[in-house]
Design an enzyme around this catalytic site. Structure first.
Site, PDB file in Angstrom:
ATOM      1  N   ARG A 131      26.160 -28.747 -38.106  1.00 56.68           N
ATOM      2  CA  ARG A 131      27.365 -29.548 -37.887  1.00 56.68           C
ATOM      3  C   ARG A 131      27.429 -30.749 -38.831  1.00 56.68           C
ATOM      4  O   ARG A 131      28.495 -31.090 -39.332  1.00 56.68           O
ATOM      5  CB  ARG A 131      27.436 -29.976 -36.417  1.00 56.68           C
ATOM      6  CG  ARG A 131      27.914 -28.818 -35.524  1.00 56.68           C
ATOM      7  CD  ARG A 131      27.712 -29.112 -34.062  1.00 56.68           C
ATOM      8  NE  ARG A 131      28.459 -28.201 -33.194  1.00 56.68           N
ATOM      9  CZ  ARG A 131      28.289 -28.154 -31.873  1.00 56.68           C
ATOM     10  NH1 ARG A 131      27.420 -28.939 -31.282  1.00 56.68           N
ATOM     11  NH2 ARG A 131      29.000 -27.307 -31.142  1.00 56.68           N
TER      12      ARG A 131
ATOM     13  N   ARG B  44      20.426 -25.002 -30.605  1.00 57.69           N
ATOM     14  CA  ARG B  44      21.112 -26.270 -30.324  1.00 57.69           C
ATOM     15  C   ARG B  44      20.606 -27.369 -31.274  1.00 57.69           C
ATOM     16  O   ARG B  44      21.372 -28.217 -31.719  1.00 57.69           O
ATOM     17  CB  ARG B  44      20.874 -26.711 -28.871  1.00 57.69           C
ATOM     18  CG  ARG B  44      21.428 -25.787 -27.801  1.00 57.69           C
ATOM     19  CD  ARG B  44      22.907 -25.843 -27.630  1.00 57.69           C
ATOM     20  NE  ARG B  44      23.433 -27.148 -27.374  1.00 57.69           N
ATOM     21  CZ  ARG B  44      24.727 -27.377 -27.057  1.00 57.69           C
ATOM     22  NH1 ARG B  44      25.586 -26.363 -26.969  1.00 57.69           N
ATOM     23  NH2 ARG B  44      25.157 -28.589 -26.860  1.00 57.69           N
TER      24      ARG B  44
ATOM     25  N   LYS C  96      32.966 -20.733 -35.746  1.00 58.61           N
ATOM     26  CA  LYS C  96      34.323 -21.021 -35.287  1.00 58.61           C
ATOM     27  C   LYS C  96      35.367 -20.869 -36.410  1.00 58.61           C
ATOM     28  O   LYS C  96      35.027 -20.829 -37.593  1.00 58.61           O
ATOM     29  CB  LYS C  96      34.357 -22.435 -34.701  1.00 58.61           C
ATOM     30  CG  LYS C  96      33.480 -22.607 -33.451  1.00 58.61           C
ATOM     31  CD  LYS C  96      33.652 -23.999 -32.855  1.00 58.61           C
ATOM     32  CE  LYS C  96      32.815 -24.182 -31.593  1.00 58.61           C
ATOM     33  NZ  LYS C  96      33.070 -25.494 -30.956  1.00 58.61           N
TER      34      LYS C  96
ATOM     35  N   TYR D   8      35.316 -20.465 -21.980  1.00 54.83           N
ATOM     36  CA  TYR D   8      35.076 -21.906 -21.803  1.00 54.83           C
ATOM     37  C   TYR D   8      35.504 -22.408 -20.423  1.00 54.83           C
ATOM     38  O   TYR D   8      35.774 -23.606 -20.264  1.00 54.83           O
ATOM     39  CB  TYR D   8      35.829 -22.684 -22.881  1.00 54.83           C
ATOM     40  CG  TYR D   8      35.142 -22.732 -24.240  1.00 54.83           C
ATOM     41  CD1 TYR D   8      33.944 -23.424 -24.415  1.00 54.83           C
ATOM     42  CD2 TYR D   8      35.710 -22.124 -25.357  1.00 54.83           C
ATOM     43  CE1 TYR D   8      33.321 -23.495 -25.654  1.00 54.83           C
ATOM     44  CE2 TYR D   8      35.094 -22.194 -26.610  1.00 54.83           C
ATOM     45  CZ  TYR D   8      33.900 -22.885 -26.748  1.00 54.83           C
ATOM     46  OH  TYR D   8      33.287 -22.982 -27.978  1.00 54.83           O
TER      47      TYR D   8
ATOM     48  N   THR E 164      27.401 -32.319 -30.829  1.00 49.80           N
ATOM     49  CA  THR E 164      28.793 -31.867 -30.732  1.00 49.80           C
ATOM     50  C   THR E 164      29.685 -32.635 -31.708  1.00 49.80           C
ATOM     51  O   THR E 164      30.542 -32.040 -32.384  1.00 49.80           O
ATOM     52  CB  THR E 164      29.305 -32.087 -29.286  1.00 49.80           C
ATOM     53  OG1 THR E 164      28.366 -31.503 -28.374  1.00 49.80           O
ATOM     54  CG2 THR E 164      30.671 -31.471 -29.089  1.00 49.80           C
TER      55      THR E 164
ATOM     56  N   GLU F 291      27.119 -15.447 -21.784  1.00 53.87           N
ATOM     57  CA  GLU F 291      27.870 -15.461 -23.040  1.00 53.87           C
ATOM     58  C   GLU F 291      27.525 -14.258 -23.921  1.00 53.87           C
ATOM     59  O   GLU F 291      28.402 -13.698 -24.568  1.00 53.87           O
ATOM     60  CB  GLU F 291      27.613 -16.786 -23.778  1.00 53.87           C
ATOM     61  CG  GLU F 291      28.225 -17.970 -23.028  1.00 53.87           C
ATOM     62  CD  GLU F 291      27.933 -19.321 -23.661  1.00 53.87           C
ATOM     63  OE1 GLU F 291      27.288 -19.366 -24.731  1.00 53.87           O
ATOM     64  OE2 GLU F 291      28.359 -20.340 -23.077  1.00 53.87           O
TER      65      GLU F 291
ATOM     66  N   PHE G  91      40.383 -32.269 -23.393  1.00 54.15           N
ATOM     67  CA  PHE G  91      40.474 -31.577 -24.679  1.00 54.15           C
ATOM     68  C   PHE G  91      40.590 -30.053 -24.555  1.00 54.15           C
ATOM     69  O   PHE G  91      40.694 -29.354 -25.559  1.00 54.15           O
ATOM     70  CB  PHE G  91      39.263 -31.941 -25.558  1.00 54.15           C
ATOM     71  CG  PHE G  91      37.916 -31.595 -24.944  1.00 54.15           C
ATOM     72  CD1 PHE G  91      37.412 -30.304 -24.994  1.00 54.15           C
ATOM     73  CD2 PHE G  91      37.152 -32.576 -24.324  1.00 54.15           C
ATOM     74  CE1 PHE G  91      36.180 -29.987 -24.443  1.00 54.15           C
ATOM     75  CE2 PHE G  91      35.907 -32.275 -23.765  1.00 54.15           C
ATOM     76  CZ  PHE G  91      35.428 -30.971 -23.823  1.00 54.15           C
TER      77      PHE G  91
END
Ligand code: UDP
Ligand code: MG
Length: 138
Positions: free
Chosen positions: A102, A85, A9, A49, A91, A126, A57
Site C-alpha cells: 500500500r 496483512r 483492487k 463486505y 489501510t 472469503e 464509507f
C-alpha cells in the site's frame, strides 16, 4: 501452512500493476495457489463486505470495488493471514510502512490497491466466497 484471500483492487488493475504486486507477494515467500480475474457485481461486493455495511464509507467503497476488474487470489504460506496483512501495510497508505504494497502503490485509503483477510474465520469465508476446493492447487 495457512491460506488467506487476497484481492488486487480496481485501482491497481486500472494501472496495470498486478504483476508488480504479485512480485512483491512472491518475494515475501507467499505462494499464489489460486488466482482469477473477475468483475464483481454490486450484490457480490456488498455481501463480501457485509461486516462493514453500517460504515459511512460503505457505499462509496462498494462502488470503487465494482468500478473495474479485480484479481482474486489465494495465498499460502506460514502465517499467511498475518504475514500478508504485514506486507500489505496499513489501510491508509499515508501511514503505511515503507516497502509495503500500500505504501508503494495505493492512491488513497479507498483506492488502496489490495485486500487481505484479517482472521482465520474471515479467511475461510472469503476463500470459499470465490473458490471451490478444486480451483486451489498448492
Ligand atoms: N475504507 C475506506 N474508508 C475508510 C476505511 C476503509 O474507503 O475510512 C475502505 C478501504 O478500501 C479498505 C476497505 O474499506 O481497504 C475495508 O476496510 P477495512 O477497515 O476492513 O480495512 P482493510 O482490512 O482493507 O485494511
Ligand atoms: Mg478488512
Amino acid at each position: 501452512m495457512e491460506r488467506t484471500l487476497s484481492i488486487i483492487k480496481p485501482d491497481a488493475t486500472a494501472r496495470n500493476i498486478t504483476g508488480q504486486i504479485n512480485t512483491m507477494i512472491e518475494a515475501s515467500d507467499l505462494r499464489i495457489v489460486a488466482q482469477k480475474r473477475i468483475r464483481l457485481t454490486q450484490s457480490q461486493a456488498e455481501e463480501f463486505y457485509h461486516e462493514l455495511k453500517d460504515k459511512v464509507f460503505f457505499g462509496s467503497m462498494v462502488q470503487q470495488m465494482i468500478s473495474g476488474p479485480v484479481i482474486v487470489q489465494v495465498l499460502e504460506g506460514e502465517n499467511a493471514i498475518a504475514h500478508y496483512r504485514e506486507i500489505m501495510g496499513a489501510t491508509n497508505p499515508a501511514v503505511a510502512e515503507e516497502g509495503t504494497i500500500r505504501k508503494t502503490f495505493a492512491l488513497s485509503i479507498e483506492k488502496n490497491s489490495v485486500h487481505g483477510s484479517d482472521s482465520p474465520e474471515s479467511a475461510k469465508r472469503e476463500v470459499g466466497f470465490f473458490f471451490s476446493k478444486t480451483e486451489i492447487v498448492g
